[in-house]
Design an enzyme around this catalytic site. Structure first.
Site, PDB file in Angstrom:
ATOM      1  N   HIS A 222       0.821  -1.211   0.000  1.00 30.86           N
ATOM      2  CA  HIS A 222       0.000   0.000   0.000  1.00 30.86           C
ATOM      3  C   HIS A 222       0.858   1.265   0.000  1.00 30.86           C
ATOM      4  O   HIS A 222       0.344   2.373   0.116  1.00 30.86           O
ATOM      5  CB  HIS A 222      -0.902  -0.043   1.249  1.00 30.86           C
ATOM      6  N   LYS A 224       3.248   4.429  -1.161  1.00 25.60           N
ATOM      7  CA  LYS A 224       3.341   5.360  -2.281  1.00 25.60           C
ATOM      8  C   LYS A 224       4.626   6.152  -2.110  1.00 25.60           C
ATOM      9  O   LYS A 224       4.718   7.018  -1.238  1.00 25.60           O
ATOM     10  CB  LYS A 224       2.149   6.329  -2.321  1.00 25.60           C
ATOM     11  N   ASP A 229      16.681  11.179  -8.106  1.00 24.85           N
ATOM     12  CA  ASP A 229      18.121  11.441  -7.989  1.00 24.85           C
ATOM     13  C   ASP A 229      18.642  11.282  -6.559  1.00 24.85           C
ATOM     14  O   ASP A 229      19.699  11.831  -6.222  1.00 24.85           O
ATOM     15  CB  ASP A 229      18.463  12.846  -8.506  1.00 24.85           C
ATOM     16  N   HIS A 400      -9.163  11.276   2.155  1.00 23.75           N
ATOM     17  CA  HIS A 400      -8.350  10.066   2.100  1.00 23.75           C
ATOM     18  C   HIS A 400      -7.051  10.239   2.895  1.00 23.75           C
ATOM     19  O   HIS A 400      -6.191   9.357   2.907  1.00 23.75           O
ATOM     20  CB  HIS A 400      -8.047   9.749   0.622  1.00 23.75           C
ATOM     21  N   LYS A 402      -4.215  10.440   5.769  1.00 25.84           N
ATOM     22  CA  LYS A 402      -3.866   9.593   6.915  1.00 25.84           C
ATOM     23  C   LYS A 402      -2.899  10.395   7.785  1.00 25.84           C
ATOM     24  O   LYS A 402      -1.677  10.282   7.666  1.00 25.84           O
ATOM     25  CB  LYS A 402      -3.202   8.297   6.465  1.00 25.84           C
ATOM     26  N   ASP A 407      -0.725  17.759  20.067  1.00 25.66           N
ATOM     27  CA  ASP A 407      -0.260  18.903  20.866  1.00 25.66           C
ATOM     28  C   ASP A 407       0.473  19.968  20.047  1.00 25.66           C
ATOM     29  O   ASP A 407       1.350  20.672  20.579  1.00 25.66           O
ATOM     30  CB  ASP A 407       0.648  18.429  22.007  1.00 25.66           C
TER      31      ASP A 407
END
Length: 482
Positions: A222, A224, A229, A400, A402, A407
């Site tokens: 999952h 990404k 470089d 979507h 996450k 604090d």
């Protein structure tokens, strides 16, 4: 009848054998073991097939080879940082790092996640801006581009990205693309023909051995990641597809969070890509070359750890990081997630925070992309409301992201949802950032999103219909496998 009796005896014997293997070799948690025992005994033959597809435990397999860490000096740096923290001689950049040294130590100890400093971090919350910057970085690439996505679609964005990568390959830049077989289902290798002809390489993570059967169906990559470089890294929630630009009428505007990183943390992102690529590419493995790890350009002040988790590991590292963040909160916790299906440990941590006077705010989508997941999410949301949390339903499209912010001091952004699939079954990656400026920026983004949301109160939740209650109950039973 005699033959049938023999066959039944064989089936019963095999079921007992599988049960013994599962209990004494797999070493699962008790609830998972009981669930599979019931499946094996009540659905004898089909249960075995389901176990092969969904029940394998990958933690005993050494999928990713770390022997080249010595070449990069990772083992030496890890040992040094651990020893310095133990002896209280570690040079923390600021009080935020010092205050969260236990979290840093945990990631060092259990995930080999080196703490890197002097990073420059750009936060993207809009897909158009993120991919515009990515295409700009691709255009400027000189040596290599490593790109990994769970979903890579053959649509307008996918074709635009592939065209840009093919152009760079024709210029002599080394291009490598890794995508997940299930996440990118429907994508054919022929889609990358021009890139391959130009010298680019493409690999598939956990591909199907047979066309319609994949024995590792339940374990998906999952992550990404993009590395350009060895100097620029991307990590976050956006995949490659037109819906991530807000072009899918079903979802509308797509709200996500992604990071663009420059600095020493790119080493960790690069290492993760190489490990994943070498697992998938048996004949074209990437060596640990100096050009993959050039001297980092120190442009910023952000400190972070790149933390990964997956079913191949003994520990649920990202979940443990979330729990540690939550347990240290003194004032506020802001969470954005498309799926909220926590296990008992994370749910208890959040409840305890609420009951201790910490202001806990949770934001979820107003529409499902997976119905069962959505109804299961609502069932857990009810428990959070009862504990005193505030819950916001994002109405401006689909959220979507996450992210967790604690604090106004530390934050986490990555690919891991708050659900048992991300914690136990998927291969995930998150950045844990010890930078109050980034935390404040993400906190401000959260409150900007509140203006586009409606608050769900406990009174509203208690008035839901019997049909919704029934859907929640069924979905909650299925939550361990959603």
């Amino acid at each position: 009848m005699h033959i049938i009796s023999i066959l039944l005896g064989i089936i019963i014997f095999l079921n007992i054998a599988f049960a013994v293997v599962m209990i004494f070799r797999e070493r699962r948690d008790a609830s998972s073991s009981w669930a599979w025992l019931l499946v094996l005994f009540f659905i004898p033959l089909l249960g075995f097939v389901l176990y092969l597809l969904f029940g394998q435990n990958l933690s005993r397999y050494h999928m990713f080879q770390w022997e080249d860490r010595k070449k990069l000096g990772i083992e030496r740096l890890l040992s040094s940082q651990l020893e310095q923290i133990r002896n209280d001689t570690f040079e923390f950049r600021n009080e935020t790092e010092r205050d969260y040294k236990q979290l840093i130590y945990m990631h060092l100890m259990n995930n080999d996640a080196v703490l890197t400093k002097d990073n420059l971090v750009d936060v993207f919350t809009d897909g158009n801006k993120k991919f515009a910057k990515l295409l700009e970085d691709i255009e400027q690439a000189k040596d290599h581009i490593h790109l990994q996505y769970y979903i890579f679609k053959k649509d307008q964005l996918g074709k635009q990205l592939l065209e840009a990568l093919t152009k760079k390959a024709q210029q002599g830049v080394k291009i490598r693309i890794l995508y997940d077989d299930l996440g990118s289902r429907g994508l054919r290798r022929s889609f990358f023909a021009k890139l391959r002809a130009a010298g680019g390489e493409v690999e598939v993570f956990f591909p199907s051995k047979l066309r319609w059967i994949n024995l590792r169906l339940n374990y998906r990559n999952h992550r990404k990641l993009v590395i350009i470089d060895g100097q620029i890294g991307y990590v976050g929630g956006f995949n490659v597809g037109d819906e991530y630009l807000g072009l899918d009428p079903k979802f509308g505007y797509w709200r996500d969070t992604h990071l663009r990183i420059q600095g020493p943390a790119v080493y960790a992102v690069q290492t993760r890509f190489i490990l994943d690529w070498n697992q998938a590419a048996h004949k074209r493995k990437i060596p640990y070359l100096p050009e993959h790890f050039p001297e980092p350009v120190r442009k910023g002040d952000s400190s972070m750890q790149i933390v990964t988790s997956g079913p191949d590991s003994e520990w649920e590292q990202i979940k443990h990081g979330y729990i540690k963040m939550i347990s240290t909160a003194k004032r506020t916790i802001c969470i954005q997630t498309p799926y909220f299906i926590p296990d008992a440990s994370l749910l208890d941590a959040l409840k305890i925070a609420c009951l201790s006077g910490v202001e806990v705010k949770l934001m979820i989508p107003n529409k499902p992309d997976h119905p069962f997941v959505y109804w299961a999410t609502l069932s857990y949301v009810g428990e959070m409301l009862s504990s005193g949390a505030r819950v916001f339903i994002y109405d401006h499209g689909f959220i979507h992201a996450k992210t967790i912010v604690v604090d106004h001091e530390i934050s986490s952004v990555g690919t891991a949802n708050i659900d048992m699939r991300s914690f136990r079954l998927n291969f995930e990656v998150n950045a844990f950032l010890y930078d109050p400026e980034i935390a404040k920026k993400l906190h401000d983004v959260f409150h900007d999103d509140i203006a586009l949301s409606r608050e769900l109160t406990l009174e509203d939740y208690d008035q839901r219909s019997k049909l919704i209650r029934f859907k929640e109950s069924i979905s909650r039973l299925l939550s361990p496998i959603l």
